[in-house]
Design an enzyme around this catalytic site. Structure first.
Site, PDB file in Angstrom:
ATOM      1  N   LYS A  35       0.851  -1.202   0.000  1.00 60.36           N
ATOM      2  CA  LYS A  35       0.000   0.000   0.000  1.00 60.36           C
ATOM      3  C   LYS A  35       0.886   1.252   0.000  1.00 60.36           C
ATOM      4  O   LYS A  35       2.108   1.167   0.181  1.00 60.36           O
ATOM      5  CB  LYS A  35      -0.899  -0.021   1.243  1.00 60.36           C
ATOM      6  CG  LYS A  35      -0.116  -0.007   2.561  1.00 60.36           C
ATOM      7  CD  LYS A  35      -1.020  -0.266   3.767  1.00 60.36           C
ATOM      8  CE  LYS A  35      -0.202  -0.295   5.047  1.00 60.36           C
ATOM      9  NZ  LYS A  35      -1.015  -0.699   6.219  1.00 60.36           N
ATOM     10  N   ARG A 129     -10.236   0.018  15.540  1.00 57.86           N
ATOM     11  CA  ARG A 129     -10.167   0.787  14.305  1.00 57.86           C
ATOM     12  C   ARG A 129     -11.183   0.159  13.358  1.00 57.86           C
ATOM     13  O   ARG A 129     -12.281   0.647  13.220  1.00 57.86           O
ATOM     14  CB  ARG A 129      -8.724   0.735  13.773  1.00 57.86           C
ATOM     15  CG  ARG A 129      -8.334   1.879  12.909  1.00 57.86           C
ATOM     16  CD  ARG A 129      -6.853   1.846  12.572  1.00 57.86           C
ATOM     17  NE  ARG A 129      -6.414   0.578  11.964  1.00 57.86           N
ATOM     18  CZ  ARG A 129      -5.195   0.381  11.445  1.00 57.86           C
ATOM     19  NH1 ARG A 129      -4.298   1.353  11.476  1.00 57.86           N
ATOM     20  NH2 ARG A 129      -4.873  -0.772  10.914  1.00 57.86           N
ATOM     21  N   TYR A 251      15.532  29.965   8.314  1.00 54.70           N
ATOM     22  CA  TYR A 251      14.305  30.655   8.710  1.00 54.70           C
ATOM     23  C   TYR A 251      14.169  30.711  10.222  1.00 54.70           C
ATOM     24  O   TYR A 251      14.435  29.727  10.924  1.00 54.70           O
ATOM     25  CB  TYR A 251      13.077  29.932   8.153  1.00 54.70           C
ATOM     26  CG  TYR A 251      12.854  30.160   6.677  1.00 54.70           C
ATOM     27  CD1 TYR A 251      12.563  31.427   6.188  1.00 54.70           C
ATOM     28  CD2 TYR A 251      12.936  29.105   5.786  1.00 54.70           C
ATOM     29  CE1 TYR A 251      12.350  31.631   4.832  1.00 54.70           C
ATOM     30  CE2 TYR A 251      12.724  29.296   4.425  1.00 54.70           C
ATOM     31  CZ  TYR A 251      12.437  30.564   3.961  1.00 54.70           C
ATOM     32  OH  TYR A 251      12.228  30.762   2.626  1.00 54.70           O
ATOM     33  N   MET A 299      11.820  24.553   2.431  1.00 57.31           N
ATOM     34  CA  MET A 299      11.077  23.782   1.435  1.00 57.31           C
ATOM     35  C   MET A 299      12.013  22.963   0.535  1.00 57.31           C
ATOM     36  O   MET A 299      11.739  21.804   0.228  1.00 57.31           O
ATOM     37  CB  MET A 299      10.218  24.714   0.575  1.00 57.31           C
ATOM     38  CG  MET A 299       9.358  23.974  -0.425  1.00 57.31           C
ATOM     39  SD  MET A 299       8.436  25.073  -1.504  1.00 57.31           S
ATOM     40  CE  MET A 299       7.215  25.733  -0.399  1.00 57.31           C
TER      41      MET A 299
HETATM   42  C1  LIG Z   1      -0.140  -1.695   6.863  1.00 56.18           C
HETATM   43  C2  LIG Z   1      -0.659  -2.964   7.423  1.00 56.18           C
HETATM   44  C3  LIG Z   1       0.206  -4.051   7.667  1.00 56.18           C
HETATM   45  C4  LIG Z   1       1.710  -3.948   7.559  1.00 56.18           C
HETATM   46  O1  LIG Z   1       2.211  -3.418   8.758  1.00 56.18           O
HETATM   47  P1  LIG Z   1       3.799  -3.271   9.014  1.00 56.18           P
HETATM   48  O2  LIG Z   1       3.884  -2.746  10.403  1.00 56.18           O
HETATM   49  O3  LIG Z   1       4.282  -2.273   7.998  1.00 56.18           O
HETATM   50  O4  LIG Z   1       4.385  -4.607   8.827  1.00 56.18           O
HETATM   51  C5  LIG Z   1      -0.355  -5.254   8.056  1.00 56.18           C
HETATM   52  N1  LIG Z   1      -1.689  -5.364   8.248  1.00 56.18           N
HETATM   53  C6  LIG Z   1      -2.542  -4.348   8.056  1.00 56.18           C
HETATM   54  C7  LIG Z   1      -3.995  -4.534   8.294  1.00 56.18           C
HETATM   55  C8  LIG Z   1      -2.051  -3.105   7.665  1.00 56.18           C
HETATM   56  O5  LIG Z   1      -2.905  -2.086   7.501  1.00 56.18           O
END
Ligand SMILES: *Cc1c(COP(=O)(O)O)cnc(C)c1O
Length: 355
Positions: A35, A129, A251, A299
């Site tokens: 992802k 969640r 800055y 930036m």
């Molecule tokens: C992003 C995610 C993972 C991977 O987690 P890591 O800590 O990067 O290994 C696994 N399961 C779910 C549901 C996630 O959203």
């Protein structure tokens, strides 16, 4: 010469890290979590490097479609589930597996004009969640079975504290109790659980961050698990300033020198994905030597202390993170985690693929 900032992505490091997942979880199949544009490394690039993975986990049908169009045939799992019932036909067409985390999704599946769906039923064991309540598991499994739309129902949960010393015991016990007697495979472990809790490995593991060569833990670097950083953010010095006591840098003049010192100006700023909240003292390599940032990140540029690197000058190589400087350390100095730095790499940064 071009602007010296480049993100090098090492395909052999990605590949090596996948083999480390196999070493830690030899009996499990692996959903490579790609992802967020492969944690900033490029969706199709990392999918190619992980072509031996048993499956890929992403968020959206768009990503799944890109993977299918690129020829990847393994299971693809949508980690946030489907967002509305009208995605179901497309999901079936692409043969995409999907998280089911809410009761409306169960009803939508049972009303859908499709069959053969692979569902990953997500159970809320304390993360609060996504997920159905443990008490609902038996009834939902039954409803899905009766609906006759599924090919497979994998039972799944996600850990809130696998990366710290609270561990996974509470959630794992709740998961075991909630799923007791239910048929189907199990899928629970993220990177932290893969590395520290073999009892969580089950049928499928879901590694993300470890595949990219960073550690999920605050108290152990990736090196401890023989993971190799896949991304090295490299740049160079554009300018050098000799400053005197009480001169300021950047800055807000937030850094004021108390002695004469040499300051290097690096071509990398927050619009490249370097964290603006990285304070004076954040580690950085110049000419392979460790030093610190000084003053506020701009930036497009940031400043580094060259006092102990007399050989450094305009054109000297700089590593912001990666090879020789774990991204976890930079993230910790900036009050965040490696995940945020890697995924924030800006599209304007050129990528150089390394073998
Ligand atoms: C992003 C995610 C993972 C991977 O987690 P890591 O800590 O990067 O290994 C696994 N399961 C779910 C549901 C996630 O959203």
């Amino acid at each position: 010469m071009a602007r010296p900032l480049v993100a090098e992505i090492s395909l052999s490091a990605l590949n090596h890290n996948l083999s480390q997942v196999r070493r830690f979880a030899p009996a499990a199949r692996v959903f490579a979590v790609i992802k967020a544009n492969g944690y900033g490394h490029g969706l199709l690039r990392v999918a190619g490097a992980f072509k031996q993975a048993d499956g890929f986990a992403v968020l959206t049908l768009t990503e799944a479609q890109m993977l299918r169009e690129a020829g990847f045939e393994q299971p693809i799992l949508l980690l946030e589930g489907f967002f509305s019932a009208d995605e179901l036909p497309q999901l079936a067409k692409l043969k995409v597996s999907v998280v089911v985390h809410a009761l409306w999704q169960v009803a939508a599946i049972n009303a859908a004009p499709i069959t053969g769906i692979n569902v990953f039923l997500k159970i809320n064991t304390g993360m609060n969640r996504l997920g159905i309540a443990p008490a609902e598991v038996a009834e939902v499994c039954r409803a899905l079975r009766l609906g006759g739309r599924l090919n497979q129902c994998v039972l799944m949960t996600h850990f809130a504290t696998a990366d710290d010393d609270r561990g996974v015991a509470d959630q794992l016990a709740l998961f075991a109790a909630a799923t007791d007697g239910q048929r189907g495979e199990r899928c629970v472990a993220n990177s932290a659980a893969i590395l520290r809790y073999p009892q969580t490995h089950a049928d499928w593991v879901r590694p993300g961050i470890m595949l990219y060569g960073a550690s999920p833990f605050a108290d152990q670097l990736a090196d401890a698990f023989d993971l190799r950083p896949a991304m090295t953010l490299r740049s160079g010095l554009l300018a050098v300033q000799d400053i005197r006591p009480s001169d300021a840098v950047g800055y807000g003049r937030s850094f004021v020198a108390d002695t004469s010192m040499r300051i290097g100006i690096v071509a990398c700023g927050y619009a490249d994905g370097y964290p603006r909240h990285a304070p004076t003292g954040t580690p950085v390599l110049v000419e392979g030597q460790r030093t610190r940032t000084v003053g506020r990140v701009s930036m497009d540029m940031l400043a580094v202390d060259l006092s102990d690197i007399p050989l450094a000058g305009v054109g000297s190589p700089v590593v912001l993170w990666g090879d020789g400087l774990p991204v976890e350390e930079v993230a910790a100095a900036a009050g965040t985690i490696s995940y945020e730095l890697l995924t924030a790499l800006a599209p304007r940064v050129p990528v150089r693929e390394m073998p």
